[in-house]
Design a protein around this motif. Structure first.
Motif, PDB file in Angstrom:
ATOM      1  N   THR A   1       0.804  -0.990  -0.037  1.00 39.47           N
ATOM      2  CA  THR A   1       0.012  -0.045   0.158  1.00 39.47           C
ATOM      3  C   THR A   1       0.932   1.233  -0.042  1.00 39.47           C
ATOM      4  OG1 THR A   1       0.028   0.293   2.492  1.00 39.47           O
ATOM      5  CG2 THR A   1      -1.728  -1.165   1.275  1.00 39.47           C
ATOM      6  N   LEU A   2       0.445   2.384  -0.492  1.00 39.20           N
ATOM      7  CA  LEU A   2       1.105   3.468  -0.533  1.00 39.20           C
ATOM      8  C   LEU A   2       1.496   4.105   0.928  1.00 39.20           C
ATOM      9  CD1 LEU A   2       2.130   5.923  -1.944  1.00 39.20           C
ATOM     10  CD2 LEU A   2       0.004   6.949  -1.844  1.00 39.20           C
ATOM     11  N   HIS A   3       0.463   3.784   2.013  1.00 37.78           N
ATOM     12  CA  HIS A   3       0.690   4.165   3.338  1.00 37.78           C
ATOM     13  C   HIS A   3       1.903   3.329   3.823  1.00 37.78           C
ATOM     14  CE1 HIS A   3       0.164   3.289   7.774  1.00 37.78           C
ATOM     15  NE2 HIS A   3       0.043   4.430   7.529  1.00 37.78           N
ATOM     16  N   SER A   4       2.170   2.108   3.530  1.00 32.14           N
ATOM     17  CA  SER A   4       2.981   1.472   4.249  1.00 32.14           C
ATOM     18  C   SER A   4       4.500   1.568   3.564  1.00 32.14           C
ATOM     19  CB  SER A   4       2.825  -0.074   4.137  1.00 32.14           C
ATOM     20  OG  SER A   4       2.662  -0.658   2.871  1.00 32.14           O
ATOM     21  N   ALA A   5       4.467   1.913   2.168  1.00 27.78           N
ATOM     22  CA  ALA A   5       5.504   2.508   1.572  1.00 27.78           C
ATOM     23  C   ALA A   5       6.119   3.681   1.906  1.00 27.78           C
ATOM     24  CB  ALA A   5       5.268   2.446  -0.148  1.00 27.78           C
ATOM     25  N   LEU A   6       5.403   4.583   2.013  1.00 29.09           N
ATOM     26  CA  LEU A   6       5.764   5.999   2.774  1.00 29.09           C
ATOM     27  C   LEU A   6       6.081   6.138   4.187  1.00 29.09           C
ATOM     28  CD1 LEU A   6       3.552   8.383   0.522  1.00 29.09           C
ATOM     29  CD2 LEU A   6       6.062   7.681   0.116  1.00 29.09           C
ATOM     30  N   GLY A   7       5.251   5.154   4.734  1.00 36.08           N
ATOM     31  CA  GLY A   7       5.292   5.259   6.489  1.00 36.08           C
ATOM     32  C   GLY A   7       6.145   4.391   7.069  1.00 36.08           C
ATOM     33  N   VAL A   8       6.383   3.271   6.310  1.00 36.83           N
ATOM     34  CA  VAL A   8       7.233   2.257   6.818  1.00 36.83           C
ATOM     35  C   VAL A   8       8.498   1.829   6.038  1.00 36.83           C
ATOM     36  CG1 VAL A   8       7.445  -0.297   7.568  1.00 36.83           C
ATOM     37  CG2 VAL A   8       5.171   1.044   7.923  1.00 36.83           C
ATOM     38  N   ALA A   9       8.365   1.692   4.593  1.00 32.50           N
ATOM     39  CA  ALA A   9       9.397   1.310   3.854  1.00 32.50           C
ATOM     40  C   ALA A   9      10.630   2.301   3.746  1.00 32.50           C
ATOM     41  CB  ALA A   9       8.877   0.966   2.378  1.00 32.50           C
ATOM     42  N   LEU A  10      10.106   3.559   3.432  1.00 32.05           N
ATOM     43  CA  LEU A  10      11.101   4.418   3.111  1.00 32.05           C
ATOM     44  C   LEU A  10      11.938   4.975   4.417  1.00 32.05           C
ATOM     45  CD1 LEU A  10      12.197   6.702   1.250  1.00 32.05           C
ATOM     46  CD2 LEU A  10      10.245   8.270   1.584  1.00 32.05           C
ATOM     47  N   PRO A  11      11.185   5.369   5.594  1.00 34.05           N
ATOM     48  CA  PRO A  11      11.692   5.559   6.624  1.00 34.05           C
ATOM     49  C   PRO A  11      12.954   4.362   7.317  1.00 34.05           C
ATOM     50  CG  PRO A  11       9.635   6.006   7.270  1.00 34.05           C
ATOM     51  CD  PRO A  11       9.727   5.331   5.889  1.00 34.05           C
ATOM     52  N   LEU A  12      12.440   2.954   7.109  1.00 37.32           N
ATOM     53  CA  LEU A  12      13.167   1.852   7.273  1.00 37.32           C
ATOM     54  C   LEU A  12      14.587   1.804   6.638  1.00 37.32           C
ATOM     55  CD1 LEU A  12      13.703  -0.769   8.860  1.00 37.32           C
ATOM     56  CD2 LEU A  12      12.187  -1.734   7.021  1.00 37.32           C
ATOM     57  N   PHE A  13      14.199   2.188   5.142  1.00 40.53           N
ATOM     58  CA  PHE A  13      15.279   2.235   4.356  1.00 40.53           C
ATOM     59  C   PHE A  13      16.455   3.494   4.556  1.00 40.53           C
ATOM     60  CE2 PHE A  13      17.404   4.112   0.540  1.00 40.53           C
ATOM     61  CZ  PHE A  13      17.843   3.011   0.018  1.00 40.53           C
ATOM     62  N   VAL A  14      15.891   4.453   5.028  1.00 37.75           N
ATOM     63  CA  VAL A  14      16.830   5.675   5.389  1.00 37.75           C
ATOM     64  C   VAL A  14      17.389   5.654   6.597  1.00 37.75           C
ATOM     65  CG1 VAL A  14      16.976   8.050   5.836  1.00 37.75           C
ATOM     66  CG2 VAL A  14      15.512   7.449   3.941  1.00 37.75           C
ATOM     67  N   ILE A  15      16.853   4.890   7.757  1.00 36.80           N
ATOM     68  CA  ILE A  15      17.363   4.673   9.069  1.00 36.80           C
ATOM     69  C   ILE A  15      18.339   3.829   8.891  1.00 36.80           C
ATOM     70  CG2 ILE A  15      16.738   3.926  11.304  1.00 36.80           C
ATOM     71  CD1 ILE A  15      14.060   5.217  11.170  1.00 36.80           C
ATOM     72  N   THR A  16      18.116   2.632   8.287  1.00 35.12           N
ATOM     73  CA  THR A  16      19.231   1.534   8.068  1.00 35.12           C
ATOM     74  C   THR A  16      20.083   1.987   7.220  1.00 35.12           C
ATOM     75  OG1 THR A  16      17.421  -0.369   8.173  1.00 35.12           O
ATOM     76  CG2 THR A  16      19.424  -0.849   7.269  1.00 35.12           C
ATOM     77  N   LEU A  17      20.304   2.768   6.133  1.00 35.91           N
ATOM     78  CA  LEU A  17      21.129   3.310   5.515  1.00 35.91           C
ATOM     79  C   LEU A  17      22.165   4.082   6.400  1.00 35.91           C
ATOM     80  CD1 LEU A  17      22.306   3.335   2.665  1.00 35.91           C
ATOM     81  CD2 LEU A  17      21.162   5.455   2.089  1.00 35.91           C
ATOM     82  N   THR A  18      21.600   5.132   6.973  1.00 36.55           N
ATOM     83  CA  THR A  18      22.582   5.980   7.542  1.00 36.55           C
ATOM     84  C   THR A  18      22.769   5.594   8.993  1.00 36.55           C
ATOM     85  OG1 THR A  18      20.544   7.021   8.710  1.00 36.55           O
ATOM     86  CG2 THR A  18      21.240   8.109   6.704  1.00 36.55           C
ATOM     87  N   GLY A  19      22.196   4.703   9.922  1.00 36.03           N
ATOM     88  CA  GLY A  19      22.583   4.316  11.030  1.00 36.03           C
ATOM     89  C   GLY A  19      23.103   2.905  11.057  1.00 36.03           C
ATOM     90  N   GLN A  20      23.258   2.083   9.967  1.00 35.56           N
ATOM     91  CA  GLN A  20      23.725   0.897   9.975  1.00 35.56           C
ATOM     92  C   GLN A  20      25.111   0.845   8.933  1.00 35.56           C
ATOM     93  OE1 GLN A  20      21.867  -1.488  13.309  1.00 35.56           O
ATOM     94  NE2 GLN A  20      23.863  -1.859  11.776  1.00 35.56           N
ATOM     95  N   TYR A  21      24.446   0.969   7.834  1.00 30.93           N
ATOM     96  CA  TYR A  21      25.420   0.828   6.440  1.00 30.93           C
ATOM     97  C   TYR A  21      26.690   1.669   6.670  1.00 30.93           C
ATOM     98  CZ  TYR A  21      22.983  -2.724   4.112  1.00 30.93           C
ATOM     99  OH  TYR A  21      22.108  -3.853   3.718  1.00 30.93           O
ATOM    100  N   MET A  22      26.251   3.062   6.710  1.00 29.96           N
ATOM    101  CA  MET A  22      27.468   4.013   7.092  1.00 29.96           C
ATOM    102  C   MET A  22      28.398   3.909   8.126  1.00 29.96           C
ATOM    103  SD  MET A  22      28.758   6.660   5.597  1.00 29.96           S
ATOM    104  CE  MET A  22      27.995   7.189   4.365  1.00 29.96           C
ATOM    105  N   PRO A  23      28.023   3.746   9.301  1.00 32.88           N
ATOM    106  CA  PRO A  23      29.008   3.401  10.301  1.00 32.88           C
ATOM    107  C   PRO A  23      29.639   2.061  10.095  1.00 32.88           C
ATOM    108  CG  PRO A  23      26.895   3.329  11.234  1.00 32.88           C
ATOM    109  CD  PRO A  23      26.635   3.779  10.064  1.00 32.88           C
TER     110      PRO A  23
END
Length: 409
Positions: free
Chosen positions: A213-235
């Motif tokens: 759904t659009l709601h889960s894509a914007l409200g869950v998938a996108l934040p999960l992607f950004v948080i994991t990228l900046t908080g895990q992959y980078m460090p």
């Protein structure tokens, strides 16, 4: 690094194995409680919770073994801790099939990012002082926690710290394994850790059909992607670079993204290259020879798969260990990495101030707009560097030392 490992001897296995064991204990004992909290918020049954644990543990284990063996480097993978912390707040208002659909979309994003090579190109721009300052800032809280536990259990902290100092004096290579064993004996003998109630039970995966759904894509998938990228992959990539390992971020992103995609229908939210627990396995305490530290990555993977097979049972075993013991063990195991990172951050006089800004901003661990302190520390350091020097890099940094052949892997 060389893809052909030198001949291994029995003693070459001891230090990497112990480093891997400590890494796994810290990971499950330190942050895994968040998975149970998120599962409770989602109203998951014990079977579905066990499936989440099964899928994420098996996935982390398989990807870690493959990456470590393929590139002969200690590429430790783990679940997204900031990601699951985020899920605690959203799973209560998001239908679980939609959340699983969001996990799949996030995983596809990491695969695309890895195949495109964009993340690796960004990582190469970061000056070495800022990279080391970021890593030191991330790890600082763990070093402080090694002694902060004295407020709750002073005798345990004094015992572990005293034992660590003596072992470093007489048998530096086995200091961490020594305090691990001494600490366990102390906990069992004083009744502070009771393993008698633990019973082994094999976990079974439960398939959840995803919904998009659009709601889960914007409200869950996108934040999960950004948080994991900046908080895990980078460090996580900075940990590898700080200890001289040069495998490109591209295959790591692609492989962990593919693993997350395959595991998502069974409840796994996301896994990635590890950061804090990886630092336990990438430094000299894991093995004096960097070419043999990949063993720690393989052993980590085996341990994760073992935990996954037995699901909640072994995860509960790690949760029995007191938080003070885990925090002190992790802090002492990371002392060398913290010291090395600080030394590297302050080594170049021209970049010392921006490295210090990065270190302090990261150590403050301020969360803004739902994004953690590691990201904002990096932003502060890069912004200061650009304003003071007008460019990000003047010469190749640690983060850009991967050979062309390795960057293509």
């Amino acid at each position: 690094m060389n893809t052909h490992s030198p001949l291994l001897r029995g003693r070459d296995l001891i230090s990497p194995t112990i480093a891997a064991l400590i890494s796994v204990i810290v990971n499950y004992g330190g942050t895994f409680i968040l998975v149970f909290q998120a599962a409770k918020a989602a109203g998951l049954s014990p079977e579905m919770t066990a499936s989440w644990i099964w899928s994420i543990s098996i996935g982390v284990g398989v990807t870690g073994i493959w990456l470590s063996y393929r590139y002969r480097e200690p590429i430790i993978t783990a679940w997204s801790t900031p990601g699951v912390a985020f899920l605690v707040s959203v799973l209560g208002i998001t239908p679980y099939p939609e959340a699983v659909g969001a996990y799949i979309l996030s995983a596809v994003g990491f695969i695309i990012l890895g195949l495109s090579g964009m993340f690796e190109r960004f990582v190469r721009l970061i000056p070495p002082g800022i990279a080391s300052g970021l890593l030191a800032g991330i790890l600082l809280q763990f070093g402080i926690s090694a002694f902060g536990g004295a407020k709750l259990d002073p005798w345990l902290v004094v015992l572990l710290f005293g034992s660590y100092i003596l072992l470093r004096r007489f048998t530096s290579r086995y200091a961490i394994v020594g305090i691990l064993l001494i600490g366990l004996v102390y906990l069992i003998s004083t009744g502070k850790a009771d393993f008698s109630t633990v019973r082994l039970a094999v976990a079974s995966p439960v398939l959840v059909m995803p919904e998009f759904t659009l709601h889960s894509a914007l409200g869950v998938a996108l934040p999960l992607f950004v948080i994991t990228l900046t908080g895990q992959y980078m460090p996580g990539m900075l940990v590898l670079r700080n200890d001289g390992f040069k495998t490109s971020a591209n295959p790591i992103l692609a492989i962990t993204g593919l693993g997350s995609l395959l595991a998502a229908p069974f409840g796994s939210h996301a896994f990635n290259v590890a950061a804090i627990t990886a630092a336990i396995c990438t430094g000299k305490d894991a093995h004096e020879e960097a070419s043999k530290r990949y063993i720690a990555g393989i052993v980590c993977g085996i341990l994760y798969i073992t935990v996954g097979i037995f699901g909640v049972t072994l995860a509960a075993l790690f949760l029995i260990l007191p938080s003070t013991f885990i925090a002190t063990l992790a802090g002492l195991a990371l002392l060398g990495t913290i010291g090395g990172s600080l030394a590297s951050a302050l080594a170049d006089p021209s970049g010392r101030e921006t490295a210090l800004i990065t270190f302090l901003a990261t150590a403050a661990n301020v969360t803004l707009l739902g994004v953690g302190g590691a990201f904002w520390g990096l932003v502060a350091g890069l912004a200061a560097h650009l304003l003071m020097h007008g460019k990000l890099r003047g010469k190749r940094s640690k983060l850009s030392e991967a050979q062309p052949a390795q960057s293509e892997r």
